[in-house]
Motif scaffolding. Structure first.
Motif, PDB file in Angstrom:
ATOM      1  N   ASN A   1       0.813  -1.205   0.000  1.00 32.39           N
ATOM      2  CA  ASN A   1       0.000   0.000   0.000  1.00 32.39           C
ATOM      3  C   ASN A   1       0.846   1.254   0.000  1.00 32.39           C
ATOM      4  OD1 ASN A   1      -2.922  -0.035   0.040  1.00 32.39           O
ATOM      5  ND2 ASN A   1      -2.717  -1.430   1.739  1.00 32.39           N
TER       6      ASN A   1
ATOM      7  N   ASN B   1       2.567   2.060  -3.226  1.00 35.53           N
ATOM      8  CA  ASN B   1       1.664   2.486  -4.262  1.00 35.53           C
ATOM      9  C   ASN B   1       1.061   3.848  -4.010  1.00 35.53           C
ATOM     10  OD1 ASN B   1       0.782   1.701  -6.629  1.00 35.53           O
ATOM     11  ND2 ASN B   1      -0.354  -0.056  -5.885  1.00 35.53           N
TER      12      ASN B   1
ATOM     13  N   ARG C   1      -1.150   4.617  -1.875  1.00 36.03           N
ATOM     14  CA  ARG C   1      -2.599   4.505  -1.677  1.00 36.03           C
ATOM     15  C   ARG C   1      -2.908   4.722  -0.221  1.00 36.03           C
ATOM     16  NH1 ARG C   1      -6.441   3.993  -5.628  1.00 36.03           N
ATOM     17  NH2 ARG C   1      -7.603   2.582  -4.313  1.00 36.03           N
TER      18      ARG C   1
ATOM     19  N   ASP D   1      -1.441   7.822   1.347  1.00 40.64           N
ATOM     20  CA  ASP D   1      -1.469   8.607   0.120  1.00 40.64           C
ATOM     21  C   ASP D   1      -1.123  10.054   0.356  1.00 40.64           C
ATOM     22  OD1 ASP D   1      -5.007   9.322  -0.287  1.00 40.64           O
ATOM     23  OD2 ASP D   1      -3.690   9.371   1.450  1.00 40.64           O
TER      24      ASP D   1
ATOM     25  N   MET E   1      -0.601  -1.016  -8.883  1.00 42.93           N
ATOM     26  CA  MET E   1      -1.505  -1.697  -7.961  1.00 42.93           C
ATOM     27  C   MET E   1      -1.695  -3.131  -8.400  1.00 42.93           C
ATOM     28  SD  MET E   1      -4.591   0.967  -7.241  1.00 42.93           S
ATOM     29  CE  MET E   1      -5.853  -0.214  -6.853  1.00 42.93           C
TER      30      MET E   1
ATOM     31  N   SER F   1      -0.600  -6.519  -6.522  1.00 46.43           N
ATOM     32  CA  SER F   1      -1.578  -7.548  -6.172  1.00 46.43           C
ATOM     33  C   SER F   1      -1.163  -8.890  -6.754  1.00 46.43           C
ATOM     34  CB  SER F   1      -2.956  -7.182  -6.705  1.00 46.43           C
ATOM     35  OG  SER F   1      -3.343  -5.942  -6.249  1.00 46.43           O
TER      36      SER F   1
ATOM     37  N   TYR G   1      -7.765  -2.915  -1.764  1.00 46.39           N
ATOM     38  CA  TYR G   1      -7.199  -1.577  -1.923  1.00 46.39           C
ATOM     39  C   TYR G   1      -8.295  -0.518  -1.804  1.00 46.39           C
ATOM     40  CZ  TYR G   1      -2.374  -2.129  -3.652  1.00 46.39           C
ATOM     41  OH  TYR G   1      -1.036  -2.343  -3.786  1.00 46.39           O
TER      42      TYR G   1
ATOM     43  N   PHE H   1      -9.660  -0.157   1.722  1.00 49.12           N
ATOM     44  CA  PHE H   1      -8.793   0.653   2.568  1.00 49.12           C
ATOM     45  C   PHE H   1      -8.999   2.121   2.286  1.00 49.12           C
ATOM     46  CE2 PHE H   1      -7.329  -2.948   4.246  1.00 49.12           C
ATOM     47  CZ  PHE H   1      -6.006  -3.329   4.145  1.00 49.12           C
ATOM     48  N   ARG H   2      -9.142   2.442   1.005  1.00 50.44           N
ATOM     49  CA  ARG H   2      -9.265   3.863   0.674  1.00 50.44           C
ATOM     50  C   ARG H   2     -10.529   4.459   1.269  1.00 50.44           C
ATOM     51  NH1 ARG H   2      -9.596   6.722  -5.160  1.00 50.44           N
ATOM     52  NH2 ARG H   2      -9.295   8.816  -4.367  1.00 50.44           N
TER      53      ARG H   2
ATOM     54  N   ARG I   1      -5.622   9.279   6.599  1.00 46.83           N
ATOM     55  CA  ARG I   1      -4.263   9.033   6.132  1.00 46.83           C
ATOM     56  C   ARG I   1      -3.270   9.363   7.220  1.00 46.83           C
ATOM     57  NH1 ARG I   1      -5.438  13.827   3.194  1.00 46.83           N
ATOM     58  NH2 ARG I   1      -6.416  12.519   1.661  1.00 46.83           N
TER      59      ARG I   1
END
Lengths: 371, 379, 262
Positions: free
Chosen positions: B205, B208, B210, B214, B246, B250, B301, B304-305, B310
């Motif tokens: 994560n 990336n 994310r 992020d 991503m 994965s 993913y 989580f977002r 954050r």
């Protein structure tokens, strides 16, 4: 001149998280803030000047536009100040008082929901925004049913209320109160025990109680610092003395405490609403205006009156010359303006990311800061 | 023609193009899935205007990006500015060659015996584009975003790599196909290496950019971080690179920890031999299993977002350096001990117990907090 | 400071006129338990007192306002609620100095407010109370911005709501409510008095800048026709022609310095 380590960043007026047009000039050393200087005035519309040229009842819609997120409490402050000057504060009928309290508490919940939405999304959690706006829609629908407007309500008149409740409004309100408790549980489950949330908010922007009073901070930031002072208890107005509610107080004065205080305040407001519903059903319908003359001409003198708005203490200082129907001078003491002053003191030493959290936790509305 | 040319150049090229197309289709689908799924999480509809269920949005967005005006800041460093979006794309596309999508030999584009090392090396180069893009934009916010991102990605490379070492020690090879074949004979690697799997998940994560990591593209603080000044196709390249990475990540986690294209453990179930026995259909089934698992991680993913706030930048670095790296080193040490003792199976059992404990802790019934009836002292 | 003898009227409550308490004298107000302790320390600086609607207002000597504020702060009025100024130049029957600055204080222990007022004239600075309460900083800046009252000893007395370089003090009674003809007078060397671009300085005629010359697109029917015709297919009233109307209107003359309405 600048040290080679310092960088001056303009946290500009156009920025997704300044909640309006606030400009903060930051001097940073890498990520650490050395100094923060808020520059306001981008939304200054000359409200106080306009007040001097309009009759008292005409001023009420202008007060809506100051803190446009919590319009009912602005209205209430102004209307109560004029009633204090006229000396009719005791003569407002019970039904009107209860209705004013209901609208103020609904407004408090709505304002705090917006605060939660924007604070969470600034810190990165984008989902509470949508959940809180779902509840806020219900509140705005209630407002629309009552006075026709969702945001800038103009829902109070000097001496009472403009209209009586429509049919079924109280039932809708009861439905909302029933749904609000579980909704609060939902928001809390997302944020309150979340480790990341706690790391972003605990210890950020600590204000000691003495410092808070020194800076003139009122409202949830003051209560978050541990001073248990709420105008609804200290200087009760309307029918608050008969209602049971608690004053949530924080302990450490950091952002997390202010968050918890506002969450608890929302629940307390819900509690007040649930108490008001049976009380207002007992009052005679239609009795919503005191018997005062149509022409509002207060006697000569000056008065300051304040109420507890969701952001803090909103006060109106009105000077009347006894001869005209306009206020000679009407000065507004906006809570956001005074609370924002403490931003540099709170932000020193924190990172730029924390500045965003701090602006959110002071909960400013630029319409009120700039008037 | 020449058999060597066929085997070593044309046939892998064809396979690469097929795999590339499939992956780009997944990238485009991810765009749609993310927006609709985020909408589902947030009690709203996602895009639903453009086609049935908004599916044509996938076509509408690239058209918009291609037709948009390409604004270049006046004082941007032209060369670096143009290179910025391209550089993260290159590793993402190259790594697609190295990942096995199904039972070999048909469904692997190439089979490199140091495949994992190559993948790690290539994904590390994605940082260059971000730094260049952030610096070349002539914008203090982009600069800050680029630097933050660089620091973040470089710091999380270390646990990213170290957590895999445990897997390598168990499987004994850097070749991804061997690792998957090992997992179908013994337990899937997430059981003996549960801690490493978790560290890899978190680092993935962070690599990336994310949520919850992020920060470089934190909308509320830096407007859009390192890609603030990019418009139209260059911005689309950054987004493409992000989604491609991503998917690469994965695919990696599925291959390394979750059994790749097989659905079997300890020799039972749909192992490679069973799939090979079913011929082409078995191969396709294996690829389908692989991509299903990849999609599950992509959904994770998005989940989580939707859920997490954050991290602040220094907290992010804290997490990486002070927690994940020591944990992964400890994992290597413990794994080594177990391997020396010859007790690999015991590791799987320990993994099962840890998962059960975590599940119990997470899902145990809790007392509902009582409503505030007295003065509530926060915290 | 000159003493203003304001008519201290009791709160006018219709229906309760018979029971309105008589107005108290200045000394009686000064001895009120709310303020007695603080007043006793700076008695000579308090030159007047008034009571209205249950609120006590004390008039203080301008040069000694900092001492007075400190005395009150030590007595428990730790919270400066509000700092506002009033321009009395158009007040009927006012003969004293032009401005009055009002400090509203609140004491948590006594749970009550008191107001201190000082009189000042144009160009006479008032000592700043920033050293006493930090919150006075922005309040005094706003008062300076809106009225032009200077506060001596203020750490950074600059404009806060209006932009730097704005010429005028908006809340003074002689500032017109419609505003003065100013664009952004940041570069006084370039732009004329009152601000704003010089006509022709941008190369375009000044009255042509933001006028839409196309045809306004109409969606739906105008409501006037429906209300009048009852929806029986009456032709909707034609849309007004904004472009022509704006182009025909003459350039507004420069606003007068005095506001004619007041």
């Amino acid at each position: 001149m600048f040290d080679v380590h310092e960088m001056e960043i303009n946290f500009g007026p156009q920025h997704p998280s300044t909640h309006g047009v606030l400009r903060v000039i930051l001097k940073v050393d890498g990520e650490r803030i050395i100094d923060a200087k808020p520059i306001i005035g981008y939304l200054h519309r000359g409200t106080e000047k306009l007040f001097e040229h309009m009759a008292y009842p005409q001023c009420v819609p202008h007060t809506d536009r100051m803190d446009y997120v919590a319009a009912a409490t602005n209205n209430l402050g102004f209307v109560e100040t004029v009633e204090k000057m006229l000396g009719v504060s005791r003569q407002i009928p019970k039904r009107a008082q209860l209705l004013r309290v209901i609208l103020s508490e609904l407004q408090r919940i709505s304002s705090h929901l917006l605060w939660l939405a924007t604070h969470a999304i600034d810190i990165g959690a984008m989902t509470p925004f949508f959940y809180t706006f779902r509840e806020r829609e219900q509140i705005l629908d209630l407002f629309e049913e009552y006075c026709g407007a969702r945001l800038t309500l103009n829902a109070m008149r000097i001496g009472g209320m403009p209209e009586d409740l429509p049919h079924g409004w109280l039932d809708d309100l009861a439905t909302f109160c029933g749904k609000f408790g579980p909704a609060m549980d939902e928001y809390e489950s997302l944020l309150t025990t979340n480790r990341i949330w706690k790391r972003r908010t605990i210890g950020i922007g600590v204000l000691s109680p003495e410092e808070a009073i020194e800076w003139g901070i009122t409202g949830p930031p003051l209560r978050g610092s541990g001073v248990e002072w709420d105008l609804r208890r200290a200087q009760p107005y309307e029918c608050y003395p008969e209602l049971e509610f608690d004053i949530p107080t924080g302990r450490n004065g950091d952002t997390y405490d202010r968050y918890l205080v506002r969450m608890a305040e929302m629940r307390q407001s819900n509690r007040i609403l649930e108490q008001c519903i049976p009380l207002i059903k007992q009052t005679p319908a239609g009795d919503i205006k005191a018997k005062i003359s149509k022409v509002i001409r207060p006697p000569e003198g000056e008065v300051y009156h304040s109420i507890e708005s969701p952001k803090g203490e909103i006060g109106y200082y009105i000077v009347s010359d006894g001869k005209t129907q306009n206020a000679y001078r009407c000065h507004v003491r906006p809570p956001s303006f005074v609370n924002l002053q403490a931003l540099p003191a709170m932000a020193k030493g924190h990172l730029v990311s924390d500045l965003v959290a701090l602006i959110g936790t002071i909960d400013i509305v630029l319409g009120e800061v700039d008037r | 023609m020449n058999k060597a040319l066929m085997t070593y150049l044309l046939w892998p090229l064809v396979k690469f193009v097929i795999a590339f197309v499939i992956v780009q289709v997944i990238v485009a689908a991810m765009n749609w899935v993310e927006r609709r799924l985020l909408g589902l999480f947030q009690a709203r509809l996602g895009p639903n205007r453009v086609g049935p269920w908004g599916l044509l949005q996938i076509i509408a967005d690239p058209i918009k990006f291609l037709l948009k005006e390409d604004i270049v800041p006046a004082r941007a460093e032209k060369v670096a500015y143009f290179l910025g979006p391209i550089l993260p794309l290159l590793p993402a596309f190259i790594v697609f060659c190295l990942i096995p999508y199904g039972p070999p030999p048909t469904f692997t584009v190439t089979r490199v015996n140091v495949g994992l090392l190559l993948i790690l090396a290539l994904t590390s180069t994605a940082v260059y584009g971000i730094i260049l893009g952030g610096w070349a934009s002539n914008n203090k916010y982009s600069l800050m975003g680029g630097l933050r991102s660089a620091a973040q990605m470089v710091s999380y490379e270390v646990p990213f790599g170290l957590s895999i070492v445990g897997v390598l020690m168990i499987c004994g090879s850097l070749d991804l196909v061997t690792i998957v074949r090992y997992q179908e004979i013994n337990a899937w690697n997430f059981l003996p290496q549960i801690v490493a799997c978790f560290i890899f998940l978190v680092s993935m994560n962070a690599e990336n950019n994310r949520t919850p990591f992020d920060l470089p593209e934190a909308e509320s603080e830096l407007v859009a971080g390192y890609h603030t000044e990019y418009s139209a196709m260059k911005f689309a390249f950054f987004m493409l690179a992000e989604y491609s990475m991503m998917i690469v990540n994965s695919c990696l986690i599925v291959t390394l920890f979750f059994g790749g294209w097989t659905l079997g453990m300890f020799g039972f179930g749909l192992t490679t031999d069973v799939l090979r026995g079913m011929g082409l259909f078995g191969g396709l089934l294996g690829a389908a299993i692989f991509f299903t698992k990849v999609m599950l991680f992509l959904l994770m993913y998005v989940w989580f977002r939707a859920t997490f706030p954050r991290f602040r930048f220094d907290q992010l670095m804290d997490l990486g350096w002070k927690w994940l790296i020591p944990l992964s080193l400890a994992n290597i040490f413990v794994t080594g001990l177990f391997i020396l003792a010859g007790q690999e199976l015991l590791m799987s059992w320990i993994g099962v117990i840890l998962i059960a404990l975590t599940a119990f802790y997470l899902f145990k019934p809790r007392r509902k907090p009582e409503p505030a009836t007295k003065v509530v002292h926060a915290s | 400071m000159s003493e203003q003898t304001p008519p201290s009227s009791p709160p006018a409550s219709p229906g309760a006129a018979a029971t309105a308490p008589p107005a108290r004298s200045v000394d009686e107000i000064k001895r009120d338990p709310l303020v007695a302790a603080a007043v006793s320390r700076v008695d000579d600086a308090i030159v007047g007192a008034k009571e209205f609607a249950g609120e006590i207002t004390l008039f203080a000597d301008r040069d000694r306002i900092v001492d007075v504020c400190r005395a009150f702060k030590n007595d428990g009025f730790v919270y400066l609620v509000d700092l506002a100024a009033v321009d009395y130049s158009k007040y009927p029957g006012h003969t004293g100095p032009r401005f009055s600055v009002a400090y509203t204080l609140y004491s948590f222990q006594k749970n009550n407010r008191v107001r201190l007022r000082v009189w000042t004239a144009d160009k006479e600075p008032v000592p700043s109370v920033t050293a006493v309460w930090k919150t006075a900083n922005w309040h005094e800046r706003e008062t300076f911005d809106m009225f032009g009252i200077e506060f001596s000893g203020h750490p950074n007395l600059e404009r806060i709501l209006m932009w730097d370089g704005f010429n005028g003090f908006p809340l003074r009674k002689d500032f017109p409510v419609r505003g003065i003809d100013t664009g952004a007078r940041i570069y006084p060397e370039v732009f004329p008095e009152g601000g704003g671009p010089k006509a022709g300085s941008t190369g375009k005629p000044a009255n042509d800048v933001n006028v839409y010359k196309g045809e306004w697109k109409r969606y739906g029917t105008w409501p006037a026709a429906q209300i009048g015709g009852g929806g029986n297919g009456a032709k909707p009233a034609p849309a007004p022609k904004p472009a022509a109307a704006v182009a025909a209107a003459p350039l507004a003359p420069a606003a007068p310095k005095e506001d004619a309405d007041v």
